[in-house]
Design a protein around this motif. Structure first.
Motif, PDB file in Angstrom:
ATOM      1  N   ASP A   1       0.668  -1.392  -0.150  1.00  0.00           N
ATOM      2  CA  ASP A   1      -0.108   0.190   0.057  1.00  0.00           C
ATOM      3  C   ASP A   1       0.962   1.150   0.055  1.00  0.00           C
ATOM      4  O   ASP A   1       0.614   2.315  -0.672  1.00  0.00           O
ATOM      5  N   GLU A   2       1.756   1.207   0.608  1.00  0.00           N
ATOM      6  CA  GLU A   2       2.857   2.371   0.784  1.00  0.00           C
ATOM      7  C   GLU A   2       3.468   2.602  -0.554  1.00  0.00           C
ATOM      8  O   GLU A   2       3.900   3.626  -1.024  1.00  0.00           O
ATOM      9  N   LYS A   3       4.093   1.575  -1.250  1.00  0.00           N
ATOM     10  CA  LYS A   3       4.582   1.647  -2.330  1.00  0.00           C
ATOM     11  C   LYS A   3       3.679   2.307  -3.398  1.00  0.00           C
ATOM     12  O   LYS A   3       4.049   3.237  -4.365  1.00  0.00           O
ATOM     13  N   ILE A   4       2.377   1.941  -3.463  1.00  0.00           N
ATOM     14  CA  ILE A   4       1.180   2.632  -4.192  1.00  0.00           C
ATOM     15  C   ILE A   4       1.063   4.066  -3.988  1.00  0.00           C
ATOM     16  O   ILE A   4       1.036   4.620  -4.758  1.00  0.00           O
ATOM     17  N   GLU A   5       1.107   4.238  -2.752  1.00  0.00           N
ATOM     18  CA  GLU A   5       0.690   5.696  -2.269  1.00  0.00           C
ATOM     19  C   GLU A   5       2.076   6.801  -2.833  1.00  0.00           C
ATOM     20  O   GLU A   5       1.832   7.507  -3.196  1.00  0.00           O
ATOM     21  N   ILE A   6       3.156   6.151  -2.508  1.00  0.00           N
ATOM     22  CA  ILE A   6       4.236   7.009  -3.013  1.00  0.00           C
ATOM     23  C   ILE A   6       4.471   7.053  -4.559  1.00  0.00           C
ATOM     24  O   ILE A   6       4.494   8.351  -5.003  1.00  0.00           O
ATOM     25  N   ALA A   7       4.176   6.026  -5.192  1.00  0.00           N
ATOM     26  CA  ALA A   7       4.171   6.019  -6.823  1.00  0.00           C
ATOM     27  C   ALA A   7       3.154   6.768  -7.240  1.00  0.00           C
ATOM     28  O   ALA A   7       3.015   7.762  -8.078  1.00  0.00           O
ATOM     29  N   GLN A   8       1.830   6.901  -6.544  1.00  0.00           N
ATOM     30  CA  GLN A   8       0.704   7.540  -6.922  1.00  0.00           C
ATOM     31  C   GLN A   8       0.939   9.275  -6.958  1.00  0.00           C
ATOM     32  O   GLN A   8       0.701   9.622  -7.869  1.00  0.00           O
ATOM     33  N   ALA A   9       1.670   9.540  -5.918  1.00  0.00           N
ATOM     34  CA  ALA A   9       1.962  10.984  -5.842  1.00  0.00           C
ATOM     35  C   ALA A   9       2.746  11.559  -6.788  1.00  0.00           C
ATOM     36  O   ALA A   9       2.638  12.724  -7.540  1.00  0.00           O
ATOM     37  N   LEU A  10       3.706  10.640  -7.131  1.00  0.00           N
ATOM     38  CA  LEU A  10       4.913  11.158  -8.283  1.00  0.00           C
ATOM     39  C   LEU A  10       4.303  10.787  -9.685  1.00  0.00           C
ATOM     40  O   LEU A  10       4.654  11.927 -10.783  1.00  0.00           O
ATOM     41  N   ILE A  11       3.371   9.782  -9.811  1.00  0.00           N
ATOM     42  CA  ILE A  11       3.067   9.703 -11.290  1.00  0.00           C
ATOM     43  C   ILE A  11       1.937  10.685 -11.513  1.00  0.00           C
ATOM     44  O   ILE A  11       1.819  11.229 -12.663  1.00  0.00           O
ATOM     45  N   SER A  12       1.022  10.980 -10.696  1.00  0.00           N
ATOM     46  CA  SER A  12       0.191  11.795 -10.922  1.00  0.00           C
ATOM     47  C   SER A  12       0.682  13.565 -11.026  1.00  0.00           C
ATOM     48  O   SER A  12       0.272  14.121 -11.663  1.00  0.00           O
ATOM     49  N   LYS A  13       1.785  13.723 -10.623  1.00  0.00           N
ATOM     50  CA  LYS A  13       2.331  15.103 -10.744  1.00  0.00           C
ATOM     51  C   LYS A  13       2.700  15.038 -12.055  1.00  0.00           C
ATOM     52  O   LYS A  13       2.953  16.165 -12.877  1.00  0.00           O
TER      53      LYS A  13
END
Length: 623
Positions: A30-42
């Motif tokens: 879950d943490e991996k997805i959350e971190i990836a989500q922030a950077l990918i959305s940017k």
């Protein structure tokens, strides 16, 4: 691994399934997805994205290097999370979220990949790539223990090479990320389209015409085709050593993580252009086999033979084996063409139809043509040795040794194929010249003609690479034959004059006999001189040798006769017309081929008129 997406926004937070017991691994994923989500959305480039930053800035720009590395790592983590959920909780909403984020990320990477390929086109040219590859160290890889040495050499890297290295590193990092995430096909499709257009354009600027068919080549005038051959000879060096070599390096660098994709990319990008390049020599080889086409045919053969190690190395893949086969086939056809042209050249010598005898017994045009041709062939000794190795002469056993020489070299080994073949061509020409000598009505002139032409042949051999092919023994035998021709010329041209001189030991001659001797000598010398006034010996050393030889036989004998008996008939005007020195002067004027009226002797000439004329001094002429 790609599955159908459920209708869930990638911006939603990761949520566990209500039917799944949350574990430590779940939390980590879950943490991996959350971190990836922030950077990918940017860096989301989709139309519905609220990020304006990503549309004006490139992720792999110089000031975003650290974030680009983080972005790639986040995709790897996202992929790992997807793999986990597929294995442990395939119905999780987090899997759907991760898949949506992955598609956004891949679109971004595709955009970056395209931008790098297009914007760095001038820095990804084959020459820059080949130089940069030797010092490339990726900042997206873990630094090795040789890092300090690599960095120590950075000062010697040019700005162009630095940009090339950076572009290759970025492309490699993106391709590895996309391939590991299962998007390799999208990556190589874009890469192939862009790079193939670059390679095709480069070949076009090298004037490699891929549309040129055999039928078109066959119809071309030789002057036009020769220009195209020269263009091809320049193009093939650049194409192999720079274009294809650089493209192979770039493919190997960018797709180093996937041998299959690396091979597929390079083959699809270069195969068509390379085949067009290497089919041209084969088409030329299949055209008319004329002697004047020999040297350009050899140039084509030599170019491919010299480049063969590079061709074999660059196109060593199974999918590019057709390129190597085409290059080999062109070599084979060119070799066959060379042998056919040599046969045609030999036939042209044998069929020479020069009807008129060469004035003055000089060098026959056929002799000049053949010897210049054969001498030029020695510039290609290396490749001719390969081409002629398995092509024996049809009637080697019938060669006259006096012309041809020994088939063995000084160390006892059989002479090389090229030496044998070129000696054969010279022999065919000499035999033809023997027939040409028969056109002269004067036997002495026919021998002078043979001496002239054979001396020209010997000189050409001595002053060219033919000397190393034929050896000293060949030269000595042919020089001896020249001397034999010269002796025959003297015998036929001057024996009548020599015969008119009496035996110096004969003291019983009457005044009448002495008078007859002088008269007969005068007329014989006049006849020989006037006949030979237009004759020529082209080689200055041979000319001087012949005149010296005649003078040594004639002048001393005449001098003794002159000094002993001229007083007996001195009162009879016109009997003693030549002093010994006059003979030397007249002989010195011969064999220049001038044949003018000033060189003509007549019975009206007399010793007194010769002696009294201050302007007449044939010996004073400088030769």
């Amino acid at each position: 691994m790609r599955t159908m997406l459920h209708k869930q926004s990638p911006s939603a937070s990761p949520n566990p399934s209500p039917h799944h017991r949350h574990t430590f691994s779940d939390t980590l994923m879950d943490e991996k997805i959350e971190i990836a989500q922030a950077l990918i959305s940017k860096w989301d480039v989709s139309p519905n994205s609220s990020s304006l930053y990503c549309n004006i800035t490139n992720l792999f720009a110089a000031d975003n290097r650290y974030e680009a590395k983080q972005y790639l790592n986040s995709i790897k983590d996202l992929h790992a999370a997807m793999q986990y959920y597929i294995s442990h909780e395939p119905t999780s909403e987090n899997l759907v979220l991760a898949q949506g984020l992955m598609q956004i990320a891949i679109k971004r990477l595709e955009r970056e990949f395209y931008i790098i390929l297009k914007s760095n086109r001038q820095h990804l040219d084959p020459e820059s790539v080949s130089r940069a590859s030797r010092s490339s160290v990726s900042e997206f890889e873990d630094e090795s223990e040789d890092e300090e040495e690599s960095r120590a050499g950075e000062d010697s890297i040019s700005e162009v090479e630095r940009v090339s290295m950076s572009a290759m590193e970025d492309l490699k990092a993106i391709s590895e990320c996309m391939i590991s995430a299962g998007y390799g096909k999208e990556c190589i499709k874009m890469y192939k389209n862009i790079r193939k257009s670059i390679v095709d354009e480069a070949l076009y600027h090298l004037n490699v015409d891929s549309r040129l068919s055999f039928a078109q080549i066959q119809k071309m005038d030789w002057e036009v085709l020769e220009v195209k051959i020269k263009t091809w000879l320049n193009a093939v060096k650049v194409a192999v050593n720079t274009l294809f070599y650089g493209e192979r390096i770039l493919c190997d660098q960018v797709f180093s993580s996937s041998p299959a994709m690396r091979e597929s990319c390079f083959a699809d990008i270069t195969r068509e252009g390379a085949m067009s390049l290497f089919v041209f020599p084969e088409n030329v080889a299949k055209c008319k086999k004329a002697p004047e086409r020999m040297f350009r045919t050899l140039d084509l053969y030599e170019a491919i033979a010299d480049l063969w190690p590079e061709i074999e190395s660059i196109f060593d893949l199974e999918s590019t084996s057709t390129v190597k086969k085409q290059a080999i086939n062109s070599l084979i056809k060119l070799g066959e063409a060379v042998r056919a042209i040599l046969t045609e050249f030999e036939s042209a010598i044998s069929k020479d139809h020069s009807k008129a005898a060469v004035p003055g017994g000089g060098i026959h045009p056929l002799t000049r043509y053949v010897m210049n041709y054969v001498t030029f062939l020695t510039d290609y000794s290396g490749i001719l040795a390969d081409i002629l190795a398995d092509w024996p002469l049809p009637v080697l056993s019938s060669l006259p040794e006096a012309y041809f020489g020994s088939p063995f070299s000084d160390d006892g080994t059989i002479n090389s194929a090229i030496s044998t073949r070129l000696a054969w061509l010279i022999l065919v020409m000499l035999c033809k010249l023997d027939g040409g000598a028969a056109k002269y009505k004067d036997a002495a002139l026919s021998y002078l003609f043979l001496a002239n032409n054979l001396q020209y042949v010997v000189n050409k051999v001595q002053k060219s690479n033919l000397k190393f092919l034929h050896g000293d023994e060949w030269i000595e035998k042919h020089e001896a034959r020249v001397q034999q021709y010269v002796s025959n010329y003297e015998r036929m041209g001057w024996s009548k004059v020599f015969a008119r001189l009496p035996d110096i030991n004969d003291n019983q001659m009457t005044t009448q006999q002495i008078t007859e001797c002088f008269n007969s000598f005068n007329s014989s010398f006049e006849e020989a001189y006037n006949k030979q006034a237009s004759w020529v010996v082209s080689d200055s050393k041979l000319r001087d040798q012949i005149k010296l030889s005649v003078a040594r036989k004639l002048v001393p004998a005449y001098r003794e006769f002159y000094e002993k008996d001229r007083q007996v008939v001195v009162r009879k005007e016109g009997i003693v017309r030549f002093a010994p020195d006059d003979l030397e002067n007249y002989l010195s004027d011969l064999l220049f081929g001038t044949g003018g009226s000033s060189s003509h002797l007549s019975s009206s000439s007399s010793l007194s008129s010769i002696s009294s004329s201050p302007s007449h001094s044939r010996g004073g002429r400088s030769h």
